[in-house]
Motif scaffolding. Structure first.
Motif, PDB file in Angstrom:
ATOM      1  N   ASP A 150       7.482   6.683 -86.068  1.00 34.50           N
ATOM      2  CA  ASP A 150       8.021   5.873 -87.159  1.00 34.50           C
ATOM      3  C   ASP A 150       9.507   5.603 -86.966  1.00 34.50           C
ATOM      4  O   ASP A 150       9.976   4.463 -87.097  1.00 34.50           O
ATOM      5  CB  ASP A 150       7.789   6.579 -88.495  1.00 34.50           C
ATOM      6  CG  ASP A 150       6.306   6.794 -88.788  1.00 34.50           C
ATOM      7  OD1 ASP A 150       5.471   6.095 -88.174  1.00 34.50           O
ATOM      8  OD2 ASP A 150       5.997   7.664 -89.618  1.00 34.50           O
ATOM      9  N   ASP A 151      10.269   6.652 -86.654  1.00 32.99           N
ATOM     10  CA  ASP A 151      11.721   6.503 -86.546  1.00 32.99           C
ATOM     11  C   ASP A 151      12.122   5.758 -85.279  1.00 32.99           C
ATOM     12  O   ASP A 151      13.044   4.941 -85.291  1.00 32.99           O
ATOM     13  CB  ASP A 151      12.385   7.881 -86.589  1.00 32.99           C
ATOM     14  CG  ASP A 151      12.143   8.602 -87.906  1.00 32.99           C
ATOM     15  OD1 ASP A 151      11.608   7.972 -88.836  1.00 32.99           O
ATOM     16  OD2 ASP A 151      12.477   9.799 -87.999  1.00 32.99           O
ATOM     17  N   SER A 152      11.427   6.044 -84.179  1.00 34.44           N
ATOM     18  CA  SER A 152      11.790   5.381 -82.922  1.00 34.44           C
ATOM     19  C   SER A 152      11.510   3.888 -82.998  1.00 34.44           C
ATOM     20  O   SER A 152      12.305   3.078 -82.506  1.00 34.44           O
ATOM     21  CB  SER A 152      11.056   6.008 -81.740  1.00 34.44           C
ATOM     22  OG  SER A 152       9.652   5.847 -81.866  1.00 34.44           O
ATOM     23  N   LEU A 153      10.411   3.504 -83.627  1.00 34.81           N
ATOM     24  CA  LEU A 153      10.108   2.078 -83.758  1.00 34.81           C
ATOM     25  C   LEU A 153      11.103   1.375 -84.666  1.00 34.81           C
ATOM     26  O   LEU A 153      11.449   0.204 -84.437  1.00 34.81           O
ATOM     27  CB  LEU A 153       8.681   1.881 -84.266  1.00 34.81           C
ATOM     28  CG  LEU A 153       7.561   2.163 -83.255  1.00 34.81           C
ATOM     29  CD1 LEU A 153       6.198   2.038 -83.913  1.00 34.81           C
ATOM     30  CD2 LEU A 153       7.657   1.231 -82.054  1.00 34.81           C
ATOM     31  N   ALA A 154      11.577   2.079 -85.690  1.00 33.04           N
ATOM     32  CA  ALA A 154      12.580   1.480 -86.576  1.00 33.04           C
ATOM     33  C   ALA A 154      13.886   1.243 -85.816  1.00 33.04           C
ATOM     34  O   ALA A 154      14.507   0.175 -85.930  1.00 33.04           O
ATOM     35  CB  ALA A 154      12.818   2.391 -87.779  1.00 33.04           C
ATOM     36  N   VAL A 155      14.315   2.238 -85.023  1.00 33.85           N
ATOM     37  CA  VAL A 155      15.537   2.079 -84.232  1.00 33.85           C
ATOM     38  C   VAL A 155      15.332   1.013 -83.159  1.00 33.85           C
ATOM     39  O   VAL A 155      16.218   0.189 -82.919  1.00 33.85           O
ATOM     40  CB  VAL A 155      15.945   3.427 -83.602  1.00 33.85           C
ATOM     41  CG1 VAL A 155      17.119   3.245 -82.647  1.00 33.85           C
ATOM     42  CG2 VAL A 155      16.311   4.438 -84.698  1.00 33.85           C
ATOM     43  N   TRP A 156      14.174   1.033 -82.515  1.00 40.24           N
ATOM     44  CA  TRP A 156      13.872   0.013 -81.496  1.00 40.24           C
ATOM     45  C   TRP A 156      13.989  -1.392 -82.094  1.00 40.24           C
ATOM     46  O   TRP A 156      14.574  -2.290 -81.489  1.00 40.24           O
ATOM     47  CB  TRP A 156      12.474   0.237 -80.938  1.00 40.24           C
ATOM     48  CG  TRP A 156      12.015  -0.838 -79.994  1.00 40.24           C
ATOM     49  CD1 TRP A 156      11.465  -2.056 -80.323  1.00 40.24           C
ATOM     50  CD2 TRP A 156      12.077  -0.809 -78.561  1.00 40.24           C
ATOM     51  NE1 TRP A 156      11.169  -2.770 -79.187  1.00 40.24           N
ATOM     52  CE2 TRP A 156      11.540  -2.038 -78.101  1.00 40.24           C
ATOM     53  CE3 TRP A 156      12.513   0.130 -77.626  1.00 40.24           C
ATOM     54  CZ2 TRP A 156      11.438  -2.342 -76.744  1.00 40.24           C
ATOM     55  CZ3 TRP A 156      12.410  -0.179 -76.273  1.00 40.24           C
ATOM     56  CH2 TRP A 156      11.878  -1.393 -75.849  1.00 40.24           C
ATOM     57  N   ASP A 157      13.418  -1.581 -83.267  1.00 40.06           N
ATOM     58  CA  ASP A 157      13.452  -2.898 -83.900  1.00 40.06           C
ATOM     59  C   ASP A 157      14.890  -3.340 -84.165  1.00 40.06           C
ATOM     60  O   ASP A 157      15.241  -4.504 -83.924  1.00 40.06           O
ATOM     61  CB  ASP A 157      12.658  -2.858 -85.209  1.00 40.06           C
ATOM     62  CG  ASP A 157      12.656  -4.198 -85.927  1.00 40.06           C
ATOM     63  OD1 ASP A 157      12.068  -5.160 -85.402  1.00 40.06           O
ATOM     64  OD2 ASP A 157      13.271  -4.292 -87.011  1.00 40.06           O
ATOM     65  N   ALA A 158      15.726  -2.421 -84.650  1.00 39.88           N
ATOM     66  CA  ALA A 158      17.128  -2.761 -84.907  1.00 39.88           C
ATOM     67  C   ALA A 158      17.842  -3.142 -83.610  1.00 39.88           C
ATOM     68  O   ALA A 158      18.609  -4.114 -83.575  1.00 39.88           O
ATOM     69  CB  ALA A 158      17.829  -1.590 -85.584  1.00 39.88           C
ATOM     70  N   LEU A 159      17.587  -2.380 -82.552  1.00 38.71           N
ATOM     71  CA  LEU A 159      18.219  -2.688 -81.264  1.00 38.71           C
ATOM     72  C   LEU A 159      17.703  -4.011 -80.696  1.00 38.71           C
ATOM     73  O   LEU A 159      18.473  -4.805 -80.152  1.00 38.71           O
ATOM     74  CB  LEU A 159      17.952  -1.551 -80.270  1.00 38.71           C
ATOM     75  CG  LEU A 159      18.667  -0.229 -80.544  1.00 38.71           C
ATOM     76  CD1 LEU A 159      18.197   0.841 -79.553  1.00 38.71           C
ATOM     77  CD2 LEU A 159      20.180  -0.384 -80.469  1.00 38.71           C
ATOM     78  N   GLU A 160      16.410  -4.246 -80.819  1.00 41.49           N
ATOM     79  CA  GLU A 160      15.838  -5.478 -80.280  1.00 41.49           C
ATOM     80  C   GLU A 160      16.415  -6.706 -80.996  1.00 41.49           C
ATOM     81  O   GLU A 160      16.708  -7.734 -80.367  1.00 41.49           O
ATOM     82  CB  GLU A 160      14.325  -5.445 -80.415  1.00 41.49           C
ATOM     83  CG  GLU A 160      13.622  -6.590 -79.706  1.00 41.49           C
ATOM     84  CD  GLU A 160      12.109  -6.431 -79.756  1.00 41.49           C
ATOM     85  OE1 GLU A 160      11.467  -6.564 -78.702  1.00 41.49           O
ATOM     86  OE2 GLU A 160      11.571  -6.172 -80.855  1.00 41.49           O
ATOM     87  N   ARG A 161      16.588  -6.608 -82.292  1.00 43.19           N
ATOM     88  CA  ARG A 161      17.180  -7.731 -83.032  1.00 43.19           C
ATOM     89  C   ARG A 161      18.630  -7.959 -82.594  1.00 43.19           C
ATOM     90  O   ARG A 161      19.058  -9.111 -82.429  1.00 43.19           O
ATOM     91  CB  ARG A 161      17.140  -7.441 -84.534  1.00 43.19           C
ATOM     92  CG  ARG A 161      15.747  -7.433 -85.138  1.00 43.19           C
ATOM     93  CD  ARG A 161      15.843  -7.310 -86.643  1.00 43.19           C
ATOM     94  NE  ARG A 161      14.535  -7.182 -87.265  1.00 43.19           N
ATOM     95  CZ  ARG A 161      14.332  -7.283 -88.578  1.00 43.19           C
ATOM     96  NH1 ARG A 161      15.363  -7.519 -89.381  1.00 43.19           N
ATOM     97  NH2 ARG A 161      13.128  -7.159 -89.088  1.00 43.19           N
TER      98      ARG A 161
END
Length: 351
Positions: A150-161
């Protein structure tokens, strides 16, 4: 995981019984401890050293050699390479040298430790570094209570954006990506020097489109920041109780049932000196640096245009919201999971 059966050798036979929860308490406990011993090397050699420190070093060295300081990719990536070469050099001098701390704390030895990484690198693929694929491949995309996911995907999404905003500003079309010789040289060096030119890895030898570049750069930044935080921060907590994560075992694996006792169990665990060496190393690796730079904080000015600076501020706001969500969730957990709280993630691998 809930273990239901453990086999301690790759070759079934009379000298390799399958241990079960219904066996004697000490047989089953020692079998589980052997699994944790194997996990120590999977974690330290593969998940930690190879897949973060060493791969990040390859990203960093290729960036220094192939991208000039005025290049937008250099400006985007350089905060995520801070101290990485330095800490890896210190690690080679103090931890991975003959007679060093690792050699004295691991029963596998430096050659065995290196062999684990060699085998893992031969199986490393580009898709395996693409985080969203990882959970689908392992079939845990819907597993409840999986806070790392859950947390890694949230951080990944922020970085990808964030990466998307920067990349599309400097690369308005696919032709701009395909026609950038410095970018292509950077990608080619990573393929040749990090993956040793192994085509089965699936690592690109060139990038032709804007989406390809966005994915590639997001993988690089995530590996150099959040991925390392996930595998490094909790090491001491899991190892402080040494039987949970032993770095060595003093006896060979059991070849028969019913022979393990408290005495043989204790004789198999590492001795006090070996345990202290391992704890010293992991305590050092888990310390917070004095000049820590949390993910998204870029005090050194590289971008001077207004658009990328706005994107940096947007990234910080997104990460702050993720941090708030994680802390609110953790209030209701018996054991909080905080390793991917953006406040605790560093921009780069610096320890």
């Amino acid at each position: 995981m809930m273990p239901i059966a453990i086999q301690l050798s790759q070759t079934p036979g009379p000298d390799c019984p399958i241990f079960l929860p219904s066996d004697s308490e000490w047989d089953w406990l020692l079998a589980k401890t052997w699994v944790r011993y194997a996990e120590f090397y999977c974690h330290e050699a593969i998940s930690h050293l190879l897949e973060t420190h060493l791969i990040a070093e390859a990203f960093c060295l290729a960036m220094i050699r192939q991208l000039p300081m005025c290049h937008p990719l250099y400006k985007l990536l350089v905060p995520h390479t801070r101290y990485t070469i330095q800490i890896n050099s210190i690690g080679r001098a103090l931890l991975l040298n003959e007679g060093g701390l690792s050699a004295r704390g691991m029963s596998l030895g430096l050659e065995g430790f290196a062999e684990v990484m060699v085998r893992a690198l031969s199986e490393t693929t580009y898709d395996s570094l693409y985080l969203p694929n990882d959970f689908v491949e392992r079939g845990v995309q819907d597993l409840p209570g999986y806070y790392y996911r859950d947390d890694s995907l949230a951080v990944w999404d922020a970085l990808e954006r964030y990466v998307t905003e920067i990349i599309t500003y400097y690369y308005p079309c696919d032709a701009a990506v395909a026609g950038d010789p410095e970018l292509q040289s950077w990608v080619q060096e990573i393929f040749k020097e990090c993956l040793l030119g192994r085509e089965s890895s699936g690592f690109p030898q060139c990038l032709r489109t804007v989406p390809e570049l966005i994915r590639y750069v997001t993988i690089v930044i995530y590996t150099c920041s959040a991925k390392h935080a996930a595998v490094n921060t909790g090491q001491l907590e899991y190892t402080a109780w040494m039987p949970n994560f032993p770095s060595s075992m003093r006896n060979p694996p059991m070849q028969a049932k019913g022979l393990t006792t408290l005495e043989t169990f204790m004789d198999t665990l590492p001795d006090v000196k070996t345990t202290c060496i391992t704890l010293l190393v992991l305590w050092t690796l888990s310390r917070e640096p004095d000049d820590k730079r949390p993910l998204g904080h870029f005090p050194d000015i590289h971008f001077v245009e207004e658009a990328p600076r706005r994107s940096m501020e947007t990234l910080r706001r997104r990460l702050a919201q993720i941090s708030h969500n994680i802390r609110q969730r953790n209030k209701g957990l018996p054991i909080p999971y905080y390793y991917l709280d953006p406040v605790l993630i560093e921009n780069s691998i610096s320890i």
